[in-house]
Write an enzyme that holds these catalytic residues in place. Structure first.
Site, PDB file in Angstrom:
ATOM      1  N   ARG A   1      49.753  37.293  22.694  1.00  0.00           N
ATOM      2  CA  ARG A   1      50.264  35.933  22.884  1.00  0.00           C
ATOM      3  C   ARG A   1      49.851  34.952  21.800  1.00  0.00           C
ATOM      4  O   ARG A   1      50.672  34.162  21.335  1.00  0.00           O
ATOM      5  CB  ARG A   1      49.764  35.409  24.227  1.00  0.00           C
ATOM      6  CG  ARG A   1      50.399  36.171  25.341  1.00  0.00           C
ATOM      7  CD  ARG A   1      49.861  35.762  26.665  1.00  0.00           C
ATOM      8  NE  ARG A   1      50.604  36.511  27.679  1.00  0.00           N
ATOM      9  CZ  ARG A   1      50.374  36.431  28.969  1.00  0.00           C
ATOM     10  NH1 ARG A   1      49.432  35.639  29.424  1.00  0.00           N
ATOM     11  NH2 ARG A   1      51.097  37.118  29.801  1.00  0.00           N
TER      12      ARG A   1
ATOM     13  N   HIS B   1      49.106  27.769  29.035  1.00  0.00           N
ATOM     14  CA  HIS B   1      49.347  28.691  30.124  1.00  0.00           C
ATOM     15  C   HIS B   1      48.093  29.103  30.883  1.00  0.00           C
ATOM     16  O   HIS B   1      48.095  29.225  32.106  1.00  0.00           O
ATOM     17  CB  HIS B   1      50.019  29.934  29.536  1.00  0.00           C
ATOM     18  CG  HIS B   1      50.312  31.001  30.522  1.00  0.00           C
ATOM     19  ND1 HIS B   1      51.108  30.778  31.623  1.00  0.00           N
ATOM     20  CD2 HIS B   1      49.927  32.294  30.595  1.00  0.00           C
ATOM     21  CE1 HIS B   1      51.189  31.905  32.317  1.00  0.00           C
ATOM     22  NE2 HIS B   1      50.467  32.830  31.729  1.00  0.00           N
TER      23      HIS B   1
HETATM   24  C1  LIG Z   1      53.479  30.809  35.603  1.00  0.00           C
HETATM   25  C2  LIG Z   1      52.345  31.750  35.493  1.00  0.00           C
HETATM   26  C3  LIG Z   1      52.565  33.121  35.434  1.00  0.00           C
HETATM   27  C4  LIG Z   1      51.509  34.017  35.339  1.00  0.00           C
HETATM   28  N1  LIG Z   1      51.783  35.349  35.278  1.00  0.00           N
HETATM   29  C5  LIG Z   1      50.749  36.222  35.213  1.00  0.00           C
HETATM   30  C6  LIG Z   1      51.000  37.619  35.181  1.00  0.00           C
HETATM   31  O1  LIG Z   1      52.136  38.073  35.210  1.00  0.00           O
HETATM   32  N2  LIG Z   1      49.941  38.455  35.131  1.00  0.00           N
HETATM   33  C7  LIG Z   1      48.656  38.007  35.110  1.00  0.00           C
HETATM   34  O2  LIG Z   1      47.737  38.813  35.098  1.00  0.00           O
HETATM   35  N3  LIG Z   1      48.398  36.673  35.147  1.00  0.00           N
HETATM   36  C8  LIG Z   1      49.406  35.777  35.194  1.00  0.00           C
HETATM   37  N4  LIG Z   1      49.136  34.435  35.217  1.00  0.00           N
HETATM   38  C9  LIG Z   1      47.746  33.974  35.330  1.00  0.00           C
HETATM   39  C10 LIG Z   1      47.253  34.131  36.752  1.00  0.00           C
HETATM   40  O3  LIG Z   1      48.297  33.850  37.646  1.00  0.00           O
HETATM   41  C11 LIG Z   1      46.096  33.222  37.103  1.00  0.00           C
HETATM   42  O4  LIG Z   1      45.149  33.246  36.105  1.00  0.00           O
HETATM   43  C12 LIG Z   1      45.429  33.665  38.372  1.00  0.00           C
HETATM   44  O5  LIG Z   1      46.369  33.842  39.383  1.00  0.00           O
HETATM   45  C13 LIG Z   1      44.354  32.699  38.827  1.00  0.00           C
HETATM   46  O6  LIG Z   1      43.884  33.093  40.084  1.00  0.00           O
HETATM   47  P1  LIG Z   1      42.638  32.383  40.739  1.00  0.00           P
HETATM   48  O7  LIG Z   1      42.436  33.028  42.061  1.00  0.00           O
HETATM   49  O8  LIG Z   1      41.510  32.405  39.802  1.00  0.00           O
HETATM   50  O9  LIG Z   1      43.038  30.861  40.908  1.00  0.00           O
HETATM   51  P2  LIG Z   1      44.287  30.134  41.617  1.00  0.00           P
HETATM   52  O10 LIG Z   1      45.306  31.077  42.083  1.00  0.00           O
HETATM   53  O11 LIG Z   1      44.675  29.042  40.700  1.00  0.00           O
HETATM   54  O12 LIG Z   1      43.669  29.533  42.916  1.00  0.00           O
HETATM   55  C14 LIG Z   1      42.851  28.405  42.919  1.00  0.00           C
HETATM   56  C15 LIG Z   1      42.517  28.081  44.338  1.00  0.00           C
HETATM   57  O13 LIG Z   1      41.465  27.140  44.355  1.00  0.00           O
HETATM   58  C16 LIG Z   1      41.777  26.074  45.195  1.00  0.00           C
HETATM   59  N5  LIG Z   1      41.079  24.911  44.669  1.00  0.00           N
HETATM   60  C17 LIG Z   1      41.011  24.487  43.385  1.00  0.00           C
HETATM   61  N6  LIG Z   1      40.237  23.392  43.305  1.00  0.00           N
HETATM   62  C18 LIG Z   1      39.804  23.140  44.549  1.00  0.00           C
HETATM   63  C19 LIG Z   1      38.976  22.145  45.114  1.00  0.00           C
HETATM   64  N7  LIG Z   1      38.424  21.201  44.367  1.00  0.00           N
HETATM   65  N8  LIG Z   1      38.770  22.173  46.447  1.00  0.00           N
HETATM   66  C20 LIG Z   1      39.326  23.141  47.237  1.00  0.00           C
HETATM   67  N9  LIG Z   1      40.107  24.103  46.737  1.00  0.00           N
HETATM   68  C21 LIG Z   1      40.336  24.090  45.424  1.00  0.00           C
HETATM   69  C22 LIG Z   1      43.267  25.992  45.209  1.00  0.00           C
HETATM   70  O14 LIG Z   1      43.693  25.374  46.399  1.00  0.00           O
HETATM   71  C23 LIG Z   1      43.634  27.471  45.154  1.00  0.00           C
HETATM   72  O15 LIG Z   1      43.589  28.002  46.458  1.00  0.00           O
HETATM   73  C24 LIG Z   1      50.196  33.532  35.292  1.00  0.00           C
HETATM   74  C25 LIG Z   1      49.954  32.166  35.346  1.00  0.00           C
HETATM   75  C26 LIG Z   1      51.021  31.278  35.401  1.00  0.00           C
HETATM   76  C27 LIG Z   1      50.735  29.824  35.341  1.00  0.00           C
END
Ligand SMILES: Cc1cc2nc3c(=O)[nH]c(=O)nc-3n(C[C@H](O)[C@H](O)[C@H](O)COP(=O)(O)OP(=O)(O)OC[C@H]3O[C@@H](n4cnc5c(N)ncnc54)[C@H](O)[C@@H]3O)c2cc1C
Ligand code: SF4
Ligand code: FES
Lengths: 271, 636
Positions: B330, B401
């Site tokens: 990327r 992203h």
């Molecule tokens: C459009 C898009 C497409 C993507 N496609 C891919 C892909 O194909 N393959 C891949 O591997 N990755 C992909 N990614 C990256 C990947 O989706 C993310 O990095 C990953 O899902 C993050 O997961 P997470 O559980 O760390 O956080 P998130 O899914 O962002 O979850 C964060 C959580 O924390 C909570 N939260 C945050 N702050 C607070 C707070 N202060 N108080 C209470 N709750 C809070 C939110 O409510 C949420 O529940 C993509 C990202 C995007 C934007």
């Protein structure tokens, strides 16, 4: 791309300060009229509301509350009855994916929250859909703990089954099906859950308990019955087919025919 | 600040086994006496909360959306990597490890990356057992596709919505535990501080977004799974409400923040259409399996794509990187797009765009095959742009992203505050300076399903359960601070809206700390952000009260944090005097290719809070490459 022309709109928006209390929820708020110009046809519907909100704030009026997050049609946060249709006039489209080019210049647009007993209004256009979560908690899962699974390719799944499961699994839990239904039935949503697991070998193990528990939970939440109007299918942004409702009905009848297990304890992990 | 990475002893493939054996265990009967708070319900949070509850811990889980299922992970499109080698194409745990270290431009910790590659295979097994409907072939077995930075096909996918399907799997597991009362779920609840007692994280302060109530929750440990901070740029592919608040406030309480300047700019997003734009939409990297990227050879060529003959097109990725072609990583693909646009060869009204063209693959495979692979993405593209990507090429442009930086964690995923663990995009761990596609889903789920359930036990075993109760003065004090900030934001009654400030910050970040960075630009950015922050606290207008849903108030708190965090990001970018991965410094390049400085910068930069971003102190965790040898990254 559309050119530089902008549109002028008249909006009627449901404003409600406090969470719905009365059974007659239409008493708790009112429609307010706004005029909005300078709307670009390339804006999404929510971006149009953003613009209105910024103007309201500048005028010293509280902005309109609405749920949204991904703004690309997948999180199921956005809702809105637009001119009486959940997610607006375009089929297979969430409100966040609806663009203003679908409306004509000078249009008058009515914007209201989902209306259903099981979805009380929280404020303005935001509703409480936690009933859906509680239904899922009652059994829309496969009881498997982390770390105990076999190799992913150990059980082949015929592609046609996998595709059918997938079609049901695309439900984003937005609630448009409930909002569209005159009985405020959740059958399309719950049917999608049943159908997703039904077409996978891993999901079939618990089919009876799942069907029983989901139907009981759905009734408990106050969703209405299905009278085959098919409005849900037309409103569903993910085009979940009504066949899932037939599948659920069959599963429920089948579960009733199969004797209840000796212990009524829900099949689950060791918590 | 002491940075002990706790990398286990032994050869790289023995480290995780060794660590699991060394970690103290909590007796099964005692587990229910410990309470763990999991903040976040995305892939990392939902998998952690469910798995910890299955083990018997008492778990409370928090998210700001109305349902845990709506966490931003839901939006992931393309896929998830795993070293299953189902294709028999030469993949292995070691190769996934190697690709990830190299893809990260040698700025990640080897031991963590190896563990991630090892656990990747278990994730797929787990997900299939939960009923995740991955794409299958006609024989009924799982299908794979290719992603950037790899020459094997190891990406599992569920049409264009892999994130939703994986999250629904984790959400189902979480829901099952909620139904059994093993997890207590708090949706529409925002964490606004970490409570630190005697140096350990023992609770959090939250605000109930519906009632405005400010509450504290006490526990034996806290796990942050709160996602990335890409929205510091205002426009990004992240969901609108993603923010840095949880990790930033933990940082203010003493958690080191690592590599904040590492942000990923994704090469294939739909270009901006106007000032009203509220977010950007990704077109999955998987499209580069079948789409070819090009711009006209001639500057300012305004002909329609179809009218430009092949010999007047520049398929620049295929030209510059023949062995990876359109599947270059990327950071490299984004910079290449920027370069051709800078040369005046960009397409569309703004000249800020390149083509992603499916003409050849449609000719080769037929329209139906392409629709089966990418139908929903094409549909999404058509909705947004009103153009048909089957008959004309997509217009795409790079956009923010993903954020590789995050709270610093050791091998056990514990931050510099004992008892505070960090999983998923919120930590800095595995992707170094650039993340390969389909690796974030893998990391979030590895952390939540397979790492934290072990490592948190090692910490808890040394803690007396329930040793700290919410009556300790630290709780009331932290809650009072949060209440005070809420009051202050409501009391300013200025003239500018929160979004207005956020947009201004985003423009500063994008122009000076985005695709390319320079000493001069970064210094200007720091000054501009400081000034903007001053203005924010004088002039922001937040109407309404704190007692019902107030979305402006929520946003104001988040933007206030971005206004501090953005400055730290720029400082981090300034101090990293090299180019690596997504961090490109104009001063360190060889004809547009990044020039790394391993002599001086082969480390993670970890910032310690000292009252204001300008006073933050930079520490270093030296990185050692014992398996994948430091080399100039080449995709030619
Ligand atoms: C459009 C898009 C497409 C993507 N496609 C891919 C892909 O194909 N393959 C891949 O591997 N990755 C992909 N990614 C990256 C990947 O989706 C993310 O990095 C990953 O899902 C993050 O997961 P997470 O559980 O760390 O956080 P998130 O899914 O962002 O979850 C964060 C959580 O924390 C909570 N939260 C945050 N702050 C607070 C707070 N202060 N108080 C209470 N709750 C809070 C939110 O409510 C949420 O529940 C993509 C990202 C995007 C934007
Ligand atoms: S079935 Fe369709 S309308 Fe109903 S919740 Fe699911 S996606 Fe929304
Ligand atoms: S905002 Fe996510 S579906 Fe509309």
């Amino acid at each position: 791309m559309t050119g530089n022309t902008t549109m002028k709109l008249i909006l009627h928006v449901w404003r409600q300060q406090k969470r719905s209390t009365a059974a007659d929820f239409k008493q708790d708020g009112r429609m307010v009229r706004y005029e909005l110009d300078g709307v670009s046809p390339d804006m999404s519907f929510l971006e149009m509301l953003d613009v209105l909100n910024e103007r309201l704030i500048r005028k010293g009026e509280e902005p309109i509350v609405f749920d949204h997050d991904c703004r690309e049609g997948i999180c199921g946060s956005c809702s809105l009855m637009i001119d009486g249709e959940p997610h607006g006039p375009q089929s297979g489209t969430t409100t966040c994916q609806l663009h203003m080019r679908s409306f004509r210049d000078g249009a008058e647009i009515w914007i209201e929250p989902w209306r259903a007993k099981a979805f009380p209004v929280v404020k303005d256009l935001m509703v409480d859909r936690s009933a859906f979560d509680r239904v899922v908690q009652a059994g829309a899962f496969i009881s498997v703990n982390t770390g105990v699974s076999q190799d992913a390719n150990a059980i082949p799944v015929p592609k046609a089954d996998a595709d059918r499961a997938f079609d049901a699994a695309t439900c984003i839990g937005c609630g448009a099906c409930v909002a569209a239904c005159k009985n405020a039935s959740a059958m399309l949503f719950v049917g999608a859950k049943v159908s997703h697991f039904l077409h996978l070998p891993q999901g079939r193990v618990e089919r009876e308990t799942r069907a029983r528990n989901l139907v009981a939970a759905m009734d408990k939440e106050g969703f209405g019955n299905c009278t085959n109007q098919n409005e849900c299918e037309a409103a569903c942004p993910k085009e979940i087919p009504v066949r899932v409702i037939a599948e659920m009905n069959r599963e429920f009848l089948r579960a009733k025919a199969v004797e209840e297990p000796p212990s009524k304890k829900r099949v689950g992990g060791d918590g | 600040m002491k940075l002990d990475s706790k990398i286990p002893s032994g050869a790289i493939h023995e480290k995780w086994s060794n660590r699991k054996f060394e970690l103290k265990l909590v007796n099964p009967a005692n587990k229910r006496k410990y309470k763990v708070l999991v903040v976040g319900s995305g892939l990392a949070g939902a998998s952690a909360a469910a798995s910890l509850a299955e083990l018997g811990y008492q778990v409370e889980c928090f998210c700001f959306q109305d349902s845990p299922r709506r966490a931003h992970s839901i939006a992931a499109q393309g896929g998830i990597n795993a070293a299953k080698n189902y294709r028999n194409d030469g993949d292995s745990v070691y190769r996934l490890f190697y690709d990830t270290v190299k893809g990260g431009d040698f700025r990640a910790r080897e031991a963590n990356v190896y563990r991630l590659a090892e656990l990747s295979v278990n994730i797929i097994d787990q997900a299939v057992a939960q009923g995740v409907p991955f794409a299958r072939e006609y024989g009924g077995l799982l299908d794979n596709r290719s992603f950037g930075g790899a020459q094997v096909s190891r990406t599992f996918y569920a049409r264009g919505q892999t994130g939703q399907q994986l999250l629904l799997g984790a959400y189902a597991a979480l829901s099952r535990q909620i139904g059994q009362r093993a997890v207590k779920m708090f949706p529409r609840t925002e964490m606004l501080d970490v409570v630190v007692v005697d140096g350990h994280a023992k609770g959090i302060v939250v605000r109930d977004l519906q009632t405005g109530e400010i509450r504290t929750h006490a526990a034996d440990a806290v796990v942050l799974c709160t996602g990335g901070y890409g929205n510091v740029f205002y426009l990004s592919t992240n969901a609108k409400n993603c923010n840095v608040t949880a990790t930033w406030r933990a940082h203010r309480r003493g958690a080191g923040f690592a590599n904040p300047c590492y942000t990923q700019i994704h090469p294939t997003c739909i270009p901006v259409s106007g000032d009203h734009q509220s977010k950007l939409t990704l077109m999955s990297e998987s499209l580069r399996n079948d789409g070819r990227v090009w711009v006209p050879l001639k500057k300012g060529d305004k002909r329609k794509a179809a009218d430009i003959p092949d010999n007047e097109r520049d398929y620049y990725l295929e030209r510059k990187y023949p062995s990876f072609g359109n599947l270059a990583p990327r950071d490299i693909a984004s910079r290449a797009a920027m370069t051709v646009c800078d040369e005046g060869r960009g397409i569309g009204d703004t000249g800020l765009g390149v083509y992603l063209d499916f003409r050849d693959s449609i000719q080769r495979l037929g329209k139906d095959a392409i629709a089966a692979r990418y139908g929903n993405l094409f549909h999404m593209y058509a909705k947004i742009t009103a153009e048909d990507p089957y008959s004309q090429p997509m217009r795409i442009f790079p956009a923010v992203h993903y954020t590789m930086g995050g709270l610093w964690v050791d091998y056990d995923l514990q931050s510099t505050i004992p008892g505070l663990f960090v999983c998923g995009e919120a930590n800095f761990s595995d992707h170094g300076a650039n993340r390969l596609g389909a690796s974030a889903l893998m990391q979030g789920l590895a952390d939540g399903y397979f790492v934290i359930p072990y490592t948190i036990g090692g910490y808890l075993a040394g803690q007396k359960p329930g040793s700290v109760d919410g009556k300790r003065p630290e709780f009331a004090q932290a809650a009072a601070n949060v209440a005070e900030m809420t009051k202050r934001l409501l009391g300013i009654k200025g003239k500018r809206t929160v979004d207005d400030f956020h947009r201004t910050l985003g423009k500063i970040m994008w122009s000076k700390c985005g695709m390319a960075r320079s000493e001069k630009g970064l210094r200007e950015a720091i000054a501009a952000i400081q000034a903007l922050r001053g203005e924010f606290w004088q002039d922001v207008r937040v109407l309404g009260d704190g007692m019902t849903i107030n979305q402006s108030l929520e946003k104001a708190g988040r933007v206030a944090d971005f206004l501090e965090f953005g400055e730290l990001m720029c400082r981090d970018a300034l101090e990293r005097r090299e180019s690596c991965g997504g961090h490109f410094r104009d001063e360190w390049q060889d004809d547009g290719e990044a020039r790394r400085d391993d002599q001086n910068f082969c480390h993670a930069a970890v910032w310690e809070h000292k009252g204001a971003p300008k006073d933050a102190v930079r520490h270093q965790e030296q990185l050692h490459f014992e398996n994948v040898h430091l080399a100039v990254r080449s995709y030619k």
